[in-house]
Design a protein around this motif. Structure first.
Motif, PDB file in Angstrom:
ATOM      1  N   LEU A   2      43.240  33.274  55.416  1.00 46.89           N
ATOM      2  CA  LEU A   2      44.442  33.805  54.765  1.00 46.89           C
ATOM      3  C   LEU A   2      45.126  32.750  53.900  1.00 46.89           C
ATOM      4  N   VAL A   3      45.153  31.519  54.396  1.00 50.90           N
ATOM      5  CA  VAL A   3      45.763  30.438  53.608  1.00 50.90           C
ATOM      6  C   VAL A   3      44.960  30.187  52.340  1.00 50.90           C
ATOM      7  N   VAL A   4      43.623  30.163  52.453  1.00 49.38           N
ATOM      8  CA  VAL A   4      42.772  29.956  51.274  1.00 49.38           C
ATOM      9  C   VAL A   4      42.939  31.112  50.292  1.00 49.38           C
ATOM     10  N   LEU A   5      42.996  32.341  50.813  1.00 49.73           N
ATOM     11  CA  LEU A   5      43.195  33.508  49.949  1.00 49.73           C
ATOM     12  C   LEU A   5      44.542  33.436  49.223  1.00 49.73           C
ATOM     13  N   ALA A   6      45.589  33.056  49.945  1.00 48.97           N
ATOM     14  CA  ALA A   6      46.908  32.939  49.319  1.00 48.97           C
ATOM     15  C   ALA A   6      46.908  31.835  48.261  1.00 48.97           C
ATOM     16  N   PHE A   7      46.261  30.708  48.561  1.00 51.90           N
ATOM     17  CA  PHE A   7      46.193  29.613  47.598  1.00 51.90           C
ATOM     18  C   PHE A   7      45.406  30.033  46.365  1.00 51.90           C
ATOM     19  N   TRP A   8      44.269  30.749  46.567  1.00 53.61           N
ATOM     20  CA  TRP A   8      43.437  31.218  45.461  1.00 53.61           C
ATOM     21  C   TRP A   8      44.222  32.193  44.576  1.00 53.61           C
ATOM     22  N   LEU A   9      44.932  33.122  45.224  1.00 60.35           N
ATOM     23  CA  LEU A   9      45.733  34.072  44.448  1.00 60.35           C
ATOM     24  C   LEU A   9      46.864  33.382  43.703  1.00 60.35           C
ATOM     25  N   SER A  10      47.447  32.359  44.306  1.00 65.89           N
ATOM     26  CA  SER A  10      48.546  31.667  43.621  1.00 65.89           C
ATOM     27  C   SER A  10      48.032  30.844  42.438  1.00 65.89           C
ATOM     28  N   GLN A  11      46.810  30.332  42.526  1.00 61.00           N
ATOM     29  CA  GLN A  11      46.252  29.529  41.441  1.00 61.00           C
ATOM     30  C   GLN A  11      45.696  30.390  40.301  1.00 61.00           C
ATOM     31  N   ARG A  12      44.954  31.447  40.641  1.00 62.05           N
ATOM     32  CA  ARG A  12      44.298  32.265  39.620  1.00 62.05           C
ATOM     33  C   ARG A  12      45.126  33.466  39.198  1.00 62.05           C
ATOM     34  N   GLY A  13      46.020  33.911  40.035  1.00 56.49           N
ATOM     35  CA  GLY A  13      46.763  35.131  39.738  1.00 56.49           C
ATOM     36  C   GLY A  13      45.928  36.343  40.122  1.00 56.49           C
ATOM     37  N   VAL A  14      46.555  37.505  40.082  1.00 54.72           N
ATOM     38  CA  VAL A  14      45.853  38.718  40.487  1.00 54.72           C
ATOM     39  C   VAL A  14      44.743  39.066  39.507  1.00 54.72           C
ATOM     40  N   ASP A  15      45.017  38.953  38.185  1.00 55.01           N
ATOM     41  CA  ASP A  15      43.992  39.285  37.186  1.00 55.01           C
ATOM     42  C   ASP A  15      42.799  38.331  37.261  1.00 55.01           C
ATOM     43  N   GLY A  16      43.067  37.045  37.405  1.00 57.12           N
ATOM     44  CA  GLY A  16      41.980  36.060  37.505  1.00 57.12           C
ATOM     45  C   GLY A  16      41.170  36.264  38.775  1.00 57.12           C
ATOM     46  N   ALA A  17      41.846  36.601  39.877  1.00 58.71           N
ATOM     47  CA  ALA A  17      41.129  36.862  41.123  1.00 58.71           C
ATOM     48  C   ALA A  17      40.244  38.092  40.974  1.00 58.71           C
ATOM     49  N   ALA A  18      40.736  39.137  40.269  1.00 54.51           N
ATOM     50  CA  ALA A  18      39.932  40.340  40.035  1.00 54.51           C
ATOM     51  C   ALA A  18      38.715  40.006  39.184  1.00 54.51           C
ATOM     52  N   GLU A  19      38.869  39.159  38.166  1.00 54.72           N
ATOM     53  CA  GLU A  19      37.725  38.737  37.354  1.00 54.72           C
ATOM     54  C   GLU A  19      36.695  37.993  38.198  1.00 54.72           C
ATOM     55  N   ASP A  20      37.178  37.086  39.068  1.00 50.25           N
ATOM     56  CA  ASP A  20      36.268  36.329  39.931  1.00 50.25           C
ATOM     57  C   ASP A  20      35.491  37.255  40.862  1.00 50.25           C
ATOM     58  N   VAL A  21      36.191  38.222  41.439  1.00 59.08           N
ATOM     59  CA  VAL A  21      35.525  39.154  42.350  1.00 59.08           C
ATOM     60  C   VAL A  21      34.487  39.976  41.584  1.00 59.08           C
ATOM     61  N   GLY A  22      34.814  40.432  40.400  1.00 60.91           N
ATOM     62  CA  GLY A  22      33.852  41.182  39.590  1.00 60.91           C
ATOM     63  C   GLY A  22      32.628  40.348  39.256  1.00 60.91           C
ATOM     64  N   TYR A  23      32.835  39.086  38.916  1.00 55.20           N
ATOM     65  CA  TYR A  23      31.713  38.190  38.608  1.00 55.20           C
ATOM     66  C   TYR A  23      30.802  38.044  39.820  1.00 55.20           C
ATOM     67  N   TRP A  24      31.379  37.791  40.999  1.00 55.06           N
ATOM     68  CA  TRP A  24      30.572  37.592  42.203  1.00 55.06           C
ATOM     69  C   TRP A  24      29.839  38.876  42.596  1.00 55.06           C
ATOM     70  N   ILE A  25      30.469  40.038  42.396  1.00 57.34           N
ATOM     71  CA  ILE A  25      29.795  41.302  42.717  1.00 57.34           C
ATOM     72  C   ILE A  25      28.595  41.496  41.798  1.00 57.34           C
ATOM     73  N   ARG A  26      28.763  41.237  40.494  1.00 51.63           N
ATOM     74  CA  ARG A  26      27.638  41.369  39.567  1.00 51.63           C
ATOM     75  C   ARG A  26      26.516  40.397  39.913  1.00 51.63           C
ATOM     76  N   MET A  27      26.871  39.184  40.259  1.00 52.10           N
ATOM     77  CA  MET A  27      25.861  38.186  40.586  1.00 52.10           C
ATOM     78  C   MET A  27      25.084  38.593  41.842  1.00 52.10           C
ATOM     79  N   TRP A  28      25.767  39.046  42.866  1.00 47.77           N
ATOM     80  CA  TRP A  28      25.082  39.420  44.101  1.00 47.77           C
ATOM     81  C   TRP A  28      24.284  40.706  43.938  1.00 47.77           C
ATOM     82  N   LYS A  29      24.728  41.622  43.075  1.00 47.61           N
ATOM     83  CA  LYS A  29      23.918  42.813  42.792  1.00 47.61           C
ATOM     84  C   LYS A  29      22.620  42.416  42.115  1.00 47.61           C
ATOM     85  N   GLY A  30      22.674  41.458  41.201  1.00 46.48           N
ATOM     86  CA  GLY A  30      21.465  40.956  40.548  1.00 46.48           C
ATOM     87  C   GLY A  30      20.524  40.309  41.546  1.00 46.48           C
TER      88      GLY A  30
END
Length: 178
Positions: free
Chosen positions: A109-137
């Motif tokens: 939870l602390v890492v998630l909060a830190f990640w969200l505070s650094q990247r913001g909600v939009d940046g976190a959504a982009e990161d999640v989309g990137y990782w989903i595409r990579m793992w689907k590949g």
């Protein structure tokens, strides 16, 4: 002169020992007389003594008279103590496992909060989309490899690409000299 001094010395020693005895007696009587030691302080000890003499001592004597019962009682005591030790071991292992899960959960939870505070909600959504595409590949890659291996095995190809490929005959049945 020495004889007189020796007698005087013996008299002094007997006087001091008599005085020490009276002093010890005087201290005990002083403590009881002034209320520092009361019978109420010795009541629990007296109760334990009565319990021991009335209940435990006859039980121990009957067990000692019948050795079979003593063996059974000893085995029960050993079983009880061993179960208590196993219970302590299980509780300590459960404590450490729970602690590890709690640390992992709250640390995540602390890492998630830190990640969200650094990247913001939009940046976190982009990161999640990137990782989903990579793992689907990666998943598609492993599925295609599994299908290729299944196809080769179903059509009699023994090897994989890069290991000589092609058809490999099965080993002869007689492999051992016996």
């Amino acid at each position: 002169m020495e004889a007189v001094q020796g007698k005087a010395h013996d008299h002094m020693q007997s006087t001091t020992t008599t005085t020490n005895k009276h002093t010890a007696t005087d201290w005990a009587s002083y403590l009881f007389r002034n209320g520092y030691l009361t019978p109420g302080l010795f009541g629990p000890l007296n109760t334990l003594n009565n319990i021991f003499h009335n209940y435990l001592l006859p039980t121990l004597q009957s067990l000692l008279e019948k050795p079979d019962l003593t063996k059974i009682a000893l085995m029960l005591v050993i079983l009880y103590i061993s179960l208590k030790l196993v219970n302590m071991l299980v509780q300590s292992v459960l404590f450490w496992v729970r602690l590890a899960f709690r640390i992992t959960f709250w640390g995540g939870l602390v890492v998630l909060a830190f990640w969200l505070s650094q990247r913001g909600v939009d940046g976190a959504a982009e990161d999640v989309g990137y990782w989903i595409r990579m793992w689907k590949g990666e998943l598609q890659h492993y599925k295609s490899q599994a299908e290729q291996i299944a196809y080769e095995h179903s059509h009699g190809y023994g090897g994989r690409h890069g290991y000589g490929g092609g058809y490999k005959p099965a080993a002869s049945k007689k492999q051992w000299p016996l």
